[in-house]
Design an enzyme around this catalytic site. Structure first.
Site, mmCIF file in Angstrom:
data_model
loop_
_atom_site.group_PDB
_atom_site.id
_atom_site.type_symbol
_atom_site.label_atom_id
_atom_site.label_comp_id
_atom_site.label_asym_id
_atom_site.label_seq_id
_atom_site.Cartn_x
_atom_site.Cartn_y
_atom_site.Cartn_z
ATOM 1 N N MET A 22 -5.653 -7.294 8.696
ATOM 2 C CA MET A 22 -5.318 -6.540 9.529
ATOM 3 C C MET A 22 -6.145 -5.262 9.958
ATOM 4 S SD MET A 22 -1.155 -6.899 9.084
ATOM 5 C CE MET A 22 -1.189 -6.703 7.027
ATOM 6 N N ARG A 49 6.264 -49.092 -11.634
ATOM 7 C CA ARG A 49 6.860 -49.553 -10.505
ATOM 8 C C ARG A 49 6.505 -51.135 -10.108
ATOM 9 N NH1 ARG A 49 5.374 -46.522 -5.240
ATOM 10 N NH2 ARG A 49 3.435 -47.881 -5.274
ATOM 11 N N TYR A 101 12.844 -34.495 -14.745
ATOM 12 C CA TYR A 101 11.261 -34.414 -14.922
ATOM 13 C C TYR A 101 10.561 -34.575 -13.417
ATOM 14 C CZ TYR A 101 11.103 -39.529 -13.959
ATOM 15 O OH TYR A 101 11.227 -40.716 -13.452
ATOM 16 N N ARG A 159 -3.548 2.936 8.339
ATOM 17 C CA ARG A 159 -4.101 1.493 7.927
ATOM 18 C C ARG A 159 -2.757 0.657 7.729
ATOM 19 N NH1 ARG A 159 -8.495 2.064 3.997
ATOM 20 N NH2 ARG A 159 -9.038 4.453 3.777
ATOM 21 N N GLY A 172 -8.284 -7.259 4.438
ATOM 22 C CA GLY A 172 -9.124 -7.423 5.620
ATOM 23 C C GLY A 172 -8.628 -8.326 6.736
ATOM 24 N N ARG A 211 -3.299 -1.519 -6.290
ATOM 25 C CA ARG A 211 -2.677 -2.937 -5.951
ATOM 26 C C ARG A 211 -2.884 -3.980 -7.283
ATOM 27 N NH1 ARG A 211 -5.530 -4.757 -0.482
ATOM 28 N NH2 ARG A 211 -7.764 -5.189 -1.355
ATOM 29 N N LYS A 247 0.801 -1.257 0.030
ATOM 30 C CA LYS A 247 0.122 -0.020 0.119
ATOM 31 C C LYS A 247 0.826 1.327 0.004
ATOM 32 C CE LYS A 247 -3.449 -0.030 2.906
ATOM 33 N NZ LYS A 247 -4.681 -0.174 1.961
ATOM 34 N N SER A 283 14.244 -42.265 -9.485
ATOM 35 C CA SER A 283 13.241 -41.676 -9.295
ATOM 36 C C SER A 283 12.909 -41.369 -7.976
ATOM 37 C CB SER A 283 11.884 -42.153 -9.893
ATOM 38 O OG SER A 283 10.655 -41.323 -9.715
ATOM 39 N N ASN A 335 7.372 -39.009 -1.198
ATOM 40 C CA ASN A 335 6.407 -39.402 -0.047
ATOM 41 C C ASN A 335 6.994 -40.293 1.137
ATOM 42 O OD1 ASN A 335 4.560 -38.008 -1.536
ATOM 43 N ND2 ASN A 335 3.739 -40.010 -2.503
ATOM 44 N N CYS A 369 8.654 -38.666 -8.476
ATOM 45 C CA CYS A 369 7.334 -39.363 -8.392
ATOM 46 C C CYS A 369 6.312 -39.179 -7.182
ATOM 47 C CB CYS A 369 7.404 -40.749 -8.956
ATOM 48 S SG CYS A 369 8.063 -41.964 -7.945
ATOM 49 N N HIS A 422 -15.907 -8.778 1.445
ATOM 50 C CA HIS A 422 -14.970 -9.627 2.030
ATOM 51 C C HIS A 422 -15.128 -10.844 1.508
ATOM 52 C CE1 HIS A 422 -13.393 -12.400 5.137
ATOM 53 N NE2 HIS A 422 -12.503 -11.655 5.263
ATOM 54 N N GLU A 463 13.987 -43.659 -2.049
ATOM 55 C CA GLU A 463 12.930 -43.300 -0.912
ATOM 56 C C GLU A 463 13.496 -43.574 0.393
ATOM 57 O OE1 GLU A 463 9.402 -45.489 -1.826
ATOM 58 O OE2 GLU A 463 10.598 -47.048 -3.152
#
Length: 887
Positions: free
Chosen positions: A107, A630, A864, A96, A105, A352, A26, A777, A781, A844, A468, A758
């Site tokens: 703050m 796999r 990739y 502000r 909205g 903005r 701002k 690969s 996870n 992956c 809002h 992994e």
């Protein structure tokens, strides 16, 4: 000496637009607009560094700050010809917040600061409008008491409602100067009763109280939640902007409004916004009064009888249109603007980059590139990759039956169905329990941020297109219908009504955020079509990215979707997912229950043609693109029955005693199956399983090559490898099957054998494992689980608290833990390439669809990323942006 305060106004400024980190968005944009010669009320910005100092030093300010603020206030006084606290000609200011990234909205703000029992009389005299002066004073008492002193605003709303009832009027605009004067007195009394001390009359005390409140609001709950949801760092802090007040509530020649230079929902190149005559800015966004349209075209489309700004104030509208053009050309982006008209003069209060839907972002970026306002690279960078998710979800089927309950404003596009809830707390609880909900409120406020995030969609009875609810919902990608004027909500009773119909908590509603329709029940949906602007932007993205994007898919349906979304191969085909259908699960269980190799091979022979058929379908759809398959990964107990009736069914189907089935299931039980007999360990102990799968792969590839003439190069991935020896043994096994199939068919194909990284040991010993691998690969996870020692299935119980307390920047299963898991990936890449410079490297885990993780993978030099089909476009765009950021 550090400069803590920056001034702006009268055609000049200390700051610039590129100083957002210091001045906040701002403050930086107010400075820029002032320097452009636009009509900006003069003011000052206290830097974000003061916010950091404030929290680092026990809520104290730098020693020189007060003197710098006094000097800057004096400059404002000189500019406007009024004096702060003067009885006859008082200067009033707004206070502000202003973070470097817009947090609408979240703050606190205080308007009309500088009024007290004495200065209000001077304001009434100078403005020749006592009603305006007393209205401004009561607004200030109400806002200051709420924001700074902690007196809940509902106390004041109740007093207003009681006063209107006593007078026999319905609207705030029906109250006159004496009414507002009486209410101001009542407000002060209420504040004193709540706090035990009078409302402050010293204007300097008011100013520093407001400054402290704005800095304090950086750490209130709703701001923290918003930052967490939008990945905004807590360390950034907020600036504070103190600006001379201009008034939209000085009569019928005054107004206030919010506008966008283009439609933030659709991206159409047309002015979009709302305004209110004789009002202040909070009236527009708070939803207390339903605003009027900005343009005649919008008014006619909405069927409104109230005049647009274009019709009511044509000269002001023309000037505003010129400002729109100036700002878009200067910033080269769609702008979100706040403005006030004081007695016919236009003032700009903020600009903005406007928040927009994914659809609008695409359209705006592509059209601005076509118009030469930005280049293709900038267009690619303009669209948030994660926002594309908004385009990849169902919309309502236009042919489906629609039982319309009510209508409102189409505040945020999309469609959603869910059970009605009337509180944010209930929305959050039910959503965590797996229930889809629609949050229904009279109007939302920043305190509702957690409920809005939990809900599938938001419905409000009040508020406009820039309320809002509308702004936040658009940013979240949630459908929203606002300003449903016929809706009456009784949250305590858990019921809402419209035109004589009643909907209770728990009833199912559907929202169409594109039309504003609210429908009873769940409505059929259709999948979106990705073309036009989407295709053009993705074509540009593909030109600039250097990393390929594959998909995790194992069914023909998922594979087809992946191709439609631009996947350049399959990065993870989980073969175990194919084992649960129909007769397959019986054959799998027969194999598990077999007492010897011959028995297992007999059962696997039944699975072979099924697996071969699966792979053929995938190879055909991929048309020669790489497919990484796999081999079986999960422990065998996952395929066994759990219920008593299932045990009996298995025993009957296979022709053995049910006791045998139960015994075998018990034998397979593991205390920690994630680290147990799974992955390559299955292939080592039961090589016939991997032999069957390898044969299915090779036979399918050969069959497709012979049928289509297209080259098929399967990539066979061995899971959960920790040592070079494991991969070497299983590579020999797969190679032997390949040679057998090639000899039987007289057809030879190329293929690759690699492994998932992994386990931490695999990353650390990647130089050795690379001796037996054509590719790595990263299975992020499991690598995240094994590195952090956290089960992703159980982590939800505590991860929120870890993120809240900054132990983790964010959920490590959503975005890669770059310092820990990422460091292991970096080691794996470096050591793997040291042994085999041409080794193919990818990822992956589902992190492959997270933009921040994609950027990290680009920095590692991976070939990739692979993710779920619906996240492929996100990964494509994120990969392009990563390449462009690198330069």
């Amino acid at each position: 000496m550090t400069k803590w305060v920056y001034s702006f106004g009268d055609g000049s400024a200390d700051g610039r637009a590129d100083m957002k980190n210091l001045l906040g968005g701002k403050g930086a944009n107010l400075a820029e607009m002032a320097s452009l010669g636009l009509p900006v009320p003069p003011g000052l910005t206290i830097t974000t560094e003061v916010c950091s100092y404030y929290y680092d030093n026990g809520l104290k300010y730098p020693d020189s700050l007060e003197a710098e603020v006094d000097a800057a206030v004096a400059a404002i006084e000189a500019s406007v010809g009024a004096k702060f606290g003067d009885a006859d000609n008082p200067l009033l200011v707004s206070v502000r917040s202003g973070a470097r990234v817009s947090m609408p909205g979240m703050m606190d703000t205080v308007l009309n600061l500088g009024l007290n029992d004495i200065t209000v009389e001077g304001l009434a005299k100078n403005s020749e409008n006592a009603r305006f002066a007393w209205d401004s004073y009561r607004r200030f008492i109400q806002m200051y008491s709420d924001v700074v002193l902690g007196v809940d605003h509902y106390h004041f709303e109740e007093l207003i409602e009681y006063h209107k009832e006593d007078k026999g009027v319905l609207l705030d605009t029906d109250l006159d100067a004496e009414d507002w004067k009486s209410l101001a007195t009542a407000f002060k009394a209420k504040t004193e009763a709540e706090l035990g001390h009078p409302f402050p009359q010293d204007v300097r005390e008011q100013l520093w109280g407001a400054i402290g409140a704005v800095f304090g609001s950086w750490k209130i709950d709703r701001a923290r939640v918003y930052r967490k949801l939008n990945n905004i760092s807590d360390s950034w802090g907020t600036a504070v902007n103190v600006q001379a007040m201009v008034f939209g509530n000085m009569g019928d020649t005054s107004a206030t409004g919010v506008a966008f230079t283009r439609d933030p929902s659709t991206g159409e190149n047309a002015f979009y916004g709302e305004y209110l005559i004789n009002a202040q800015g909070e009236d527009v966004v708070a939803g207390i009064r339903t605003p009027q349209n900005l343009t005649r075209r919008a008014r006619e489309a909405a069927g409104s009888k109230l005049p647009s700004l274009e019709e009511a104030m044509p000269e002001v509208f023309s000037e505003l249109a010129a400002v729109f053009a100036t700002l878009e050309k200067h910033y080269r982006d769609m702008q979100d603007i706040e403005f006030t008209v004081q007695r016919g003069k236009l003032w700009m209060l903020q600009t903005r980059a406007g928040k927009r839907t994914a659809k609008a972002a695409l359209k705006i970026a592509v059209e601005m590139a076509a118009d030469g306002l930005i280049d293709e690279k900038t267009a690619v960078m303009r669209v948030e990759p994660a926002a594309l998710d908004q385009l990849l979800h169902p919309t309502l089927d236009p042919e489906a039956h629609r039982d319309i309950f009510t209508r409102g404003l189409p505040a945020s596009p999309g469609a959603a169905s869910g059970a009605v809830v009337f509180s944010s707390e209930e929305a959050e609880v039910l959503a965590k329990a797996g229930t889809k909900v629609i949050l229904c409120r009279e109007e939302t406020s920043p305190e509702d941020i957690h409920g809005m995030h939990a809900a599938e969609g938001i419905l409000t009875a009040r508020g406009g297109m820039t309320s809002h609810a509308a702004v936040v919902a658009r940013g979240m990608g949630r459908p929203c219908v606002s300003g449903a004027g016929q809706l009456r909500i009784d949250a305590k009773a858990g019921v809402m009504t419209a035109v004589g119909r009643e909907i209770k908590a728990g009833d199912i509603l559907t929202l169409d955020g594109s039309t504003g329709d609210v429908l009873v029940g769940a409505v059929k949906t259709i999948q979106p079509e990705l073309s036009g602007d989407f295709s053009k932007l993705m074509t540009w993205a593909d030109q600039y990215r250097t990393m390929a994007v594959r998909a995790n898919a194992e069914t023909p349906e998922d594979t087809s979707v992946a191709r439609e979304f631009g996947a350049e191969g399959i990065g993870l085909c989980r073969t175990e997912h194919m084992f649960f259908e129909g007769e397959r699960i019986i054959a799998v269980r027969q194999m598990i229950l077999a007492e010897d190799v011959a028995g297992r091979k007999s059962a696997l022979a039944k699975l072979l043609p099924m697996q071969r058929s699966d792979f053929e379908a995938i190879f055909k759809i991929m048309h020669g693109l790489p497919v990484t398959i796999r081999l079986l990964d999960p422990p065998l107990h996952e395929f066994m029955p759990r219920e008593e009736s299932e045990f009996e069914d298995v025993a009957k189907a296979i022709g053995i005693n049910v006791a045998v089935v139960k015994r075998r299931a018990s034998d397979l039980h593991e205390f920690n199956p994630m680290l147990g007999h799974r992955g390559c360990r299955l292939g080592i102990t039961y090589p016939e399983i991997y032999e069957m799968q390898a044969r299915a792969i090779f036979e399918a590839a050969i069959a497709v090559e012979e049928a289509t003439g297209e080259t098929v190069v399967p990539e066979i991935m061995i899971p959960l490898v920790a040592t070079e020896k494991e991969l070497t043994l299983l590579r020999e096994c797969v190679d032997a099957v390949a040679n057998d199939v090639f000899a039987e068919t007289g057809h030879h194909i190329d293929f690759l054998i690699g492994t998932m990284i992994e386990l931490p040991r695999a990353a650390l010993r990647a130089d050795k494992i690379a001796n037996a691998a054509d590719f790595f690969s990263f299975g992020t996870n499991d690598l995240t689980q094994t590195t952090l020692g956290i089960s992703r299935d159980d982590a939800a119980r505590f991860l929120d608290e870890y993120v809240k307390k900054d132990i983790f920047a964010q959920d490590p299963f959503v975005s890669i833990d770059q310092d820990g898991v990422g460091e292991l990936m970096k080691i794996g890449v470096e050591r793997g390439r040291k042994t085999r410079p041409d080794i193919k490297l990818g990822i992956c885990g589902e992190h492959g669809g997270d933009p921040a993780s994609v950027e990290f993978c680009h920095s590692l030099g991976l070939e990739y990323v692979s993710c779920s089909p619906f996240r492929v476009p996100i990964a494509r765009l994120a990969a392009a942006q990563a390449a462009l950021k690198e330069g």
